[in-house]
Design an enzyme around this catalytic site. Structure first.
Site, PDB file in Angstrom:
ATOM      1  N   LYS A  63      45.160 -24.849  65.447  1.00  0.00           N
ATOM      2  CA  LYS A  63      44.555 -25.666  66.501  1.00  0.00           C
ATOM      3  C   LYS A  63      43.853 -24.769  67.534  1.00  0.00           C
ATOM      4  O   LYS A  63      44.006 -23.558  67.512  1.00  0.00           O
ATOM      5  CB  LYS A  63      45.634 -26.528  67.163  1.00  0.00           C
ATOM      6  CG  LYS A  63      46.432 -27.418  66.197  1.00  0.00           C
ATOM      7  CD  LYS A  63      45.579 -28.383  65.383  1.00  0.00           C
ATOM      8  CE  LYS A  63      46.365 -29.559  64.858  1.00  0.00           C
ATOM      9  NZ  LYS A  63      46.610 -29.582  63.408  1.00  0.00           N
TER      10      LYS A  63
HETATM   11  C1  LIG Z   1      47.869 -30.780  63.136  1.00  0.00           C
HETATM   12  C2  LIG Z   1      47.910 -32.248  63.122  1.00  0.00           C
HETATM   13  C3  LIG Z   1      49.121 -32.968  63.156  1.00  0.00           C
HETATM   14  C4  LIG Z   1      50.458 -32.342  62.999  1.00  0.00           C
HETATM   15  O1  LIG Z   1      50.741 -31.266  63.807  1.00  0.00           O
HETATM   16  P1  LIG Z   1      51.790 -30.164  63.305  1.00  0.00           P
HETATM   17  O2  LIG Z   1      51.951 -29.300  64.499  1.00  0.00           O
HETATM   18  O3  LIG Z   1      51.180 -29.456  62.140  1.00  0.00           O
HETATM   19  O4  LIG Z   1      53.047 -30.863  62.930  1.00  0.00           O
HETATM   20  C5  LIG Z   1      49.062 -34.346  63.240  1.00  0.00           C
HETATM   21  N1  LIG Z   1      47.892 -34.999  63.284  1.00  0.00           N
HETATM   22  C6  LIG Z   1      46.714 -34.353  63.242  1.00  0.00           C
HETATM   23  C7  LIG Z   1      45.458 -35.140  63.332  1.00  0.00           C
HETATM   24  C8  LIG Z   1      46.681 -32.959  63.150  1.00  0.00           C
HETATM   25  O5  LIG Z   1      45.498 -32.341  63.092  1.00  0.00           O
END
Ligand SMILES: *Cc1c(COP(=O)(O)O)cnc(C)c1O
Length: 383
Positions: free
Chosen positions: A185
């Site tokens: 992210k």
């Molecule tokens: C990354 C992501 C998640 C989940 O996050 P994690 O930290 O990997 O559990 C959920 N929804 C979306 C749209 C994402 O991009």
């Protein structure tokens, strides 16, 4: 092709000060959830206009707690998109509710609010919008639909840290807003997430659901009224998150600058005339993306080997790419719930044809043009 010249689709960037801060936590005698987690939460709260924030082990557990806070369970319908990471739908199933997938808007690639309105039934309890690649939906319309029908909104803002709606940060407004700090992210805590809430009472419940439902009663006692999970964020992870949060503004600015470089490169290469769909920039209604991803829509029906061959050929030229995401209603589990090809045409087409190109702050200004010319060359070979 050596590793040093390979351009991945994203790459985390942890600075030396953050690495030192992690070392300090590791030698401090307190390595799991403690003062660093609380400091991270306080800084996040400041970012989100003072709203209550609690940190979690990852974005998925953040979402699951949010759904439990909205009291969603058996018999409840939750309207969401199928063009997302599968976590969005899995957490609905995890709490015992039923996901109702509606199609996306072909331009924004986000959940269609017309389709949301059309899908509301007497059993609908919540809407989960996802801000794909960081682009928010029309928040005014989303919340007017929610208010009109008495629905909770759980925003899957996993990709939308520092995105804006009419100048305000996503998270600074809204109902329950969930972020992820996964390594890929815009800012990360290696693994992590946070939930923005409406009141201290909600924050207290979130704290309990985060750690087995335990309520401390005096120096030697405890109680459980509502069982929770094991979803806490360690101070080691929080130290990484704090180091990244300090750089948020410059990260967002750099991503926007690289997106401009891409915009120039795709115009120069006449990519649109080659049948490639380009990402939406800003919605005229007031949505501003954080450029979490730069995704193009390939003309897959006109290309030999389509997306997989494109990815392989790009890789051979030293360029990584990603798929975000295959339409999740067509996974076996969701098919078994009755979801079928043809039900969500825009989602299905985008799920086959979207390709995520490299975009991360350490890229140079000339990298986007290099990526775009490689893509044009590859498309020529595969046509
Ligand atoms: C990354 C992501 C998640 C989940 O996050 P994690 O930290 O990997 O559990 C959920 N929804 C979306 C749209 C994402 O991009």
């Amino acid at each position: 092709m050596t590793d040093s010249t390979f351009l991945p689709f994203t790459r985390p960037d942890i600075d030396a000060a953050t690495i030192a801060a992690v070392g300090e936590v590791l030698t401090s005698g307190w390595i799991t959830s403690g003062p660093k987690m609380q400091a991270f939460e306080a800084q996040l709260s400041a970012l989100f206009a003072g709203r209550p924030v609690r940190a979690f082990a990852n974005g998925t557990s953040t979402m699951e707690v949010a759904l439990r806070m909205a009291n969603l369970g058996a018999g409840d319908e939750v309207i969401t998109t199928a063009l997302t990471w599968v976590a969005t739908a899995n957490v609905i199933v995890a709490v015992g509710a039923r996901p109702v997938f509606v199609d996306v808007d072909p331009v924004t690639r986000n959940i269609s609010l017309d389709a949301v309105e059309a899908a509301i039934t007497a059993r609908t309890r919540a809407i989960i919008p996802v801000y794909l690649a960081g682009l928010p939906v029309d928040m005014d319309r989303l919340y007017s639909i929610a208010r009109k029908h008495g629905l909770r909104v759980i925003e899957d803002a996993a990709q939308a840290i520092d995105s804006r709606w009419r100048g305000e940060r996503i998270g600074a407004i809204g109902d329950l807003v969930s972020f992820s700090f996964h390594a890929n992210k815009n800012i990360n805590s290696v693994e992590g997430g946070c939930l923005v809430m409406n009141s201290e009472a909600e924050a207290l419940r979130a704290e309990r659901l985060r750690l087995q439902g335990v309520i401390r009663t005096g120096p030697d006692g405890m109680e459980v009224e509502e069982p929770g999970g094991k979803f806490n964020l360690s101070d080691v992870h929080a130290a990484v998150g704090i180091g990244q949060l300090a750089r948020l503004e410059s990260i967002t600015r750099r991503r926007a600058a690289l997106a401009e470089c891409y915009a120039d490169a795709v115009a120069d290469a006449r990519l649109a005339e080659l049948g490639v769909g380009l990402p939406p920039r800003a919605d005229p209604a007031g949505a501003l993306t954080n450029w979490h991803m730069f995704q193009v829509e390939l003309p897959v029906d006109r290309m030999l080997g389509a997306r997989a061959a494109t990815m392989q050929a790009l890789r051979a030229r030293g360029i990584g790419s990603g798929v975000h995401y295959p339409a999740l209603h067509l996974f076996k589990f969701y098919r078994a719930q009755g979801w079928r090809e043809g039900m969500l045409p825009h989602t299905e087409r985008l799920g086959r044809s979207l390709l995520t190109l490299p975009l991360f702050p350490a890229m140079t200004d000339t990298d986007p043009a290099r990526v775009v010319s490689a893509l044009v060359a590859v498309m020529g070979e595969l046509s």
